[in-house]
Design a protein around this motif. Structure first.
Motif, PDB file in Angstrom:
ATOM      1  N   TYR B  40      36.251  35.027  44.296  1.00  0.00           N
ATOM      2  CA  TYR B  40      37.687  34.855  44.117  1.00  0.00           C
ATOM      3  C   TYR B  40      38.282  36.197  43.727  1.00  0.00           C
ATOM      4  O   TYR B  40      37.617  37.030  43.121  1.00  0.00           O
ATOM      5  N   ALA B  41      39.532  36.413  44.162  1.00  0.00           N
ATOM      6  CA  ALA B  41      40.162  37.719  43.968  1.00  0.00           C
ATOM      7  C   ALA B  41      41.029  37.703  42.717  1.00  0.00           C
ATOM      8  O   ALA B  41      41.737  36.734  42.445  1.00  0.00           O
ATOM      9  N   PRO B  91      33.040  32.236  36.157  1.00  0.00           N
ATOM     10  CA  PRO B  91      34.464  32.083  35.826  1.00  0.00           C
ATOM     11  C   PRO B  91      34.784  32.839  34.525  1.00  0.00           C
ATOM     12  O   PRO B  91      33.930  32.924  33.637  1.00  0.00           O
ATOM     13  N   PHE B  92      35.992  33.412  34.482  1.00  0.00           N
ATOM     14  CA  PHE B  92      36.400  34.140  33.274  1.00  0.00           C
ATOM     15  C   PHE B  92      37.708  33.554  32.730  1.00  0.00           C
ATOM     16  O   PHE B  92      38.538  33.074  33.494  1.00  0.00           O
ATOM     17  N   LYS B 120      42.099  28.386  29.509  1.00  0.00           N
ATOM     18  CA  LYS B 120      42.322  28.378  30.954  1.00  0.00           C
ATOM     19  C   LYS B 120      41.481  29.462  31.619  1.00  0.00           C
ATOM     20  O   LYS B 120      41.275  30.537  31.058  1.00  0.00           O
ATOM     21  N   MET B 121      41.017  29.138  32.810  1.00  0.00           N
ATOM     22  CA  MET B 121      40.176  30.083  33.528  1.00  0.00           C
ATOM     23  C   MET B 121      40.990  30.803  34.607  1.00  0.00           C
ATOM     24  O   MET B 121      41.980  30.273  35.097  1.00  0.00           O
ATOM     25  N   LEU B 122      40.550  31.984  34.995  1.00  0.00           N
ATOM     26  CA  LEU B 122      41.211  32.753  36.054  1.00  0.00           C
ATOM     27  C   LEU B 122      41.032  32.053  37.391  1.00  0.00           C
ATOM     28  O   LEU B 122      39.944  31.548  37.692  1.00  0.00           O
ATOM     29  N   LEU B 128      45.103  40.281  35.792  1.00  0.00           N
ATOM     30  CA  LEU B 128      44.627  40.531  34.436  1.00  0.00           C
ATOM     31  C   LEU B 128      45.722  41.281  33.674  1.00  0.00           C
ATOM     32  O   LEU B 128      46.303  42.237  34.185  1.00  0.00           O
ATOM     33  N   LYS B 129      46.015  40.822  32.453  1.00  0.00           N
ATOM     34  CA  LYS B 129      47.135  41.401  31.704  1.00  0.00           C
ATOM     35  C   LYS B 129      46.695  42.637  30.919  1.00  0.00           C
ATOM     36  O   LYS B 129      47.391  43.638  30.864  1.00  0.00           O
ATOM     37  N   ILE B 130      45.539  42.525  30.297  1.00  0.00           N
ATOM     38  CA  ILE B 130      45.116  43.596  29.396  1.00  0.00           C
ATOM     39  C   ILE B 130      44.171  44.535  30.146  1.00  0.00           C
ATOM     40  O   ILE B 130      43.105  44.113  30.598  1.00  0.00           O
ATOM     41  N   THR B 131      44.592  45.770  30.348  1.00  0.00           N
ATOM     42  CA  THR B 131      43.727  46.713  31.053  1.00  0.00           C
ATOM     43  C   THR B 131      43.656  48.027  30.304  1.00  0.00           C
ATOM     44  O   THR B 131      44.561  48.384  29.553  1.00  0.00           O
TER      45      THR B 131
END
Lengths: 266, 160, 264
Positions: B40-41, B91-92, B120-122, B128-131
């Protein structure tokens, strides 16, 4: 349709600057064996290549079965060549194929005959040259005379109207020579085709041909039936037929004075 | 030689050649452990990706969980947009953070995922919010030099 | 003085014109081969036969050379990598060198000297013994019947041979690195798999070998077809095939590498 299967009128051929053939006139009837003779380098092989369509005449006409060779395109030429056979000097058998496959080559390339029929035809042609028993051999296992006969069987595979022979007697022992000569005569008679033999073997060819053309320096020097040729008193023909050292064709290549080359005082 | 023998040898040759290509593709190359149908992307934006390349590994806790699929540039935010393709077996959570790391001192760069605590999973297509972008050596040195000169200036001031 | 200078300049000009003209003839020949390929695909057994002579008969030399090149790479690579303490990267070194460069290039060089020279000699001899002329007289186009099947047979064989060479090389590197020296087997393969990309490395290697195959075969066929029909002419043409195709392989390799692996 005229009886002249090959008709050459005023044909000339120049190779680069050199005029190889000048004003050749020649006719060959159906069922005839015609010999073209001459010393080496006189242009007789060129004449044969012109008849086979490998070269185009520079001027004049060359008609084979009424078709002008000079005007044919590649397709037309290939169409005509299916009715022609050519025997090369040393046979030119395909060295990677057996005797059987060599003879079957054209049948496989040009026809869709079933395998049994190809087999029968190949054996018939090989039988005609007396080599049915050798069908399994490879060309490298054949003697020079046998290779020539296989090549002959290959060139008659499609029952051609015309066969061109380039020096069929070169390098053969007397027995093979006689056998090959007789074969050419017999095949021509039984198949009703026309044979053009380029050769310098006078004695053998005079025995079997119908008509002889002598070519020298690119022109036809003499022509006639074998009997006429034998009786001819033309110096060139006389020298050629009897194999004399001196005559119109000199032994010495044109040179400056012998004394001068040796540095002797005049 | 007989045609049957030739056919046999050519058959053996062609099969051996194809096996060699498959060997190269599966055993030597990365086609074996990488199945695009089961990924999954996920998108992530970085202010600087440093030397990150497409097909670089994505690791979590040091285990390869996916690969960098695509690297792009967003002309609106002037940030790099990196598309990660992650294996569906892993899953993350939604609040997972991504940072660009270097393996070893001079090794290649990869993306490290740090799992968050969200319920909740991606899902496919999420971002992704935090980079955390790559550490650029020049900036690091620049900072270091700046600090040095600052402290040197302070020292000078103190001396006066 | 002026005359000799002029003459040498003229000599350069003449040679240049000759070369360019010959390349033009070769390009025309290549086009003819492509145009006359229909027959050989309709009669595929002609191509199969040539795959045998070009491919199967080159197998031994390719497999053995591949194994040894791989073993040498393993040995030398280990020596060098050891100094930096990264022996585990041995698999990467061996596989990338083979798949990207050595596989296609060395296999093509071997192919040129094994199959290429044989093709030139065969065609040259067929011409010298008038077999080509005989075929033309039998209304069979020698380009379609003799040249095109050999072209496709060799072009199909080349990538397969290059892949076999690379695979044998990787095995050779594995034998020396892992079995003989004792590099960790797991990291040997896993680092290799992490570094070697299917599209980027393997596919590009295959493309290279196809290009080399086309170049070598067309050079070999053209030299044979163009050779003077004498023993000396054929032997010169055979030598020229090996020299020209080796140079062509190395030159093309540079160009292809520049396009394929530039900065990625």
């Amino acid at each position: 349709m005229s009886d002249n299967f090959i008709e050459i009128r005023d044909l000339s051929f120049t190779y680069g600057q050199r005029m190889v053939l000048k004003g050749i006139n020649l006719t060959a009837h159906r069922g005839q064996v015609i010999a073209i003779m001459g010393n080496s380098g006189c242009g007789k092989t060129t004449l044969l290549r012109l008849m086979g369509g490998a070269l185009k005449p520079s001027s004049g006409n060359l008609l084979v079965d009424g078709i002008d060779m000079g005007l044919l395109d590649q397709d037309g030429l290939y169409q005509l060549r299916r009715r022609m056979g050519m025997l090369f000097q040393f046979g030119a058998l395909f060295t990677d194929m057996s005797v059987f496959e060599n003879v079957a080559f054209q049948l496989r390339e040009h026809t869709d005959l079933p395998e049994e029929m190809i087999r029968d035809l190949v054996f018939m042609k090989l039988n005609a040259v007396g080599l049915r028993g050798a069908h399994d051999l490879m060309p490298s296992e054949l003697s020079g005379g046998m290779a020539r006969r296989v090549a002959l069987a290959r060139s008659i595979a499609l029952d051609p109207m015309l066969i061109l022979y380039d020096e069929p007697f070169a390098g053969l022992d007397p027995i093979s020579l006689g056998v090959t000569g007789n074969l050419i005569r017999r095949l021509t008679d039984t198949l009703g085709m026309t044979s053009i033999v380029v050769t310098h073997d006078v004695q053998e060819s005079l025995k079997m041909v119908d008509y002889v053309y002598f070519v020298s320096e690119g022109v036809i020097e003499a022509q006639g039936t074998p009997a006429e040729i034998k009786a001819s008193h033309l110096p060139y023909v006389h020298q050629f037929v009897h194999g004399e050292e001196n005559g119109p064709v000199p032994f010495h290549y044109p040179a400056s004075s012998y004394a001068e080359d040796l540095g002797l005082p005049a | 030689m007989q045609r049957a023998t030739i056919d046999l040898w050519v058959g053996i040759f062609v099969v051996a050649g194809i096996v060699a290509i498959l060997f190269l593709a599966l055993k030597v190359g990365n086609l074996g452990g990488y199945d695009s149908s089961e990924t999954y992307a996920v998108k992530a934006s970085f202010d600087n990706i440093g030397g990150l390349k497409a097909r670089a590994p994505v690791k979590s806790a040091g285990v390869v969980v996916g690969r960098v699929a695509e690297i792009g540039f967003d002309p609106k935010t002037y940030e790099a947009t990196v598309t990660l393709s992650l294996n569906t077996h892993y899953p993350f959570p939604k609040d997972t953070s991504a940072s660009i790391m270097t393996s070893g001192l001079l090794g290649e760069q990869y993306i490290a995922l740090d799992a968050g605590g969200s319920e909740k999973m991606l899902a496919n297509g999420d971002a992704l919010k935090i980079t955390q972008g790559a550490v650029v050596l020049e900036n690091l040195i620049g900072q270091f030099l700046y600090n040095k000169s600052d402290s040197a200036a302070e020292k000078g001031n103190a001396a006066e | 003085m002026m005359d000799t200078l002029l003459e040498s300049v003229r000599g350069i000009g003449r040679r240049t014109v000759d070369r360019v003209w010959r390349m033009g003839v070769a390009a025309h020949f290549f086009l003819l081969v492509l145009l006359h390929s229909g027959t050989s695909f309709r009669r595929f057994h002609l191509i199969v036969r040539e795959i045998f002579t070009a491919g199967v008969l080159s197998l031994i030399i390719i497999l053995v050379s591949g194994l040894f090149v791989g073993m040498v790479l393993g040995l030398q690579g280990y020596e060098t990598l050891q100094t930096y303490g990264s022996e585990e990267a041995l698999g990467v070194l061996v596989s990338l060198s083979l798949v990207r460069e050595l596989g296609p290039v060395v296999a093509a060089l071997l192919f040129a000297s094994r199959a290429g020279s044989a093709i030139t000699a065969e065609i040259g001899l067929m011409k010298a013994t008038e077999q080509i002329a005989a075929m033309e007289m039998m209304a069979v186009d020698p380009i379609a019947r003799v040249i095109a099947p050999r072209f496709w047979g060799a072009v199909i064989s080349m990538p397969l041979l290059a892949a076999l060479f690379s695979a044998m090389g990787v095995l050779g590197g594995y034998l020396v690195g892992v079995v003989l020296i004792g590099v960790d087997e797991g990291s040997f393969w896993s680092q290799m798999q992490a570094a070697v990309d299917f599209k980027e490395d393997i596919l590009n290697g295959v493309i290279k070998s196809v290009v080399f195959g086309i170049a070598v075969t067309i050079i070999a066929l053209f030299e044979g077809y163009d050779a003077p029909p004498t023993a000396e002419g054929v032997s010169r043409a055979t030598t020229r095939t090996v020299v020209t195709s080796s140079l062509a392989i190395l030159g093309l390799d540079f160009v292809l590498t520049a396009f394929m692996f530039r900065g990625v």
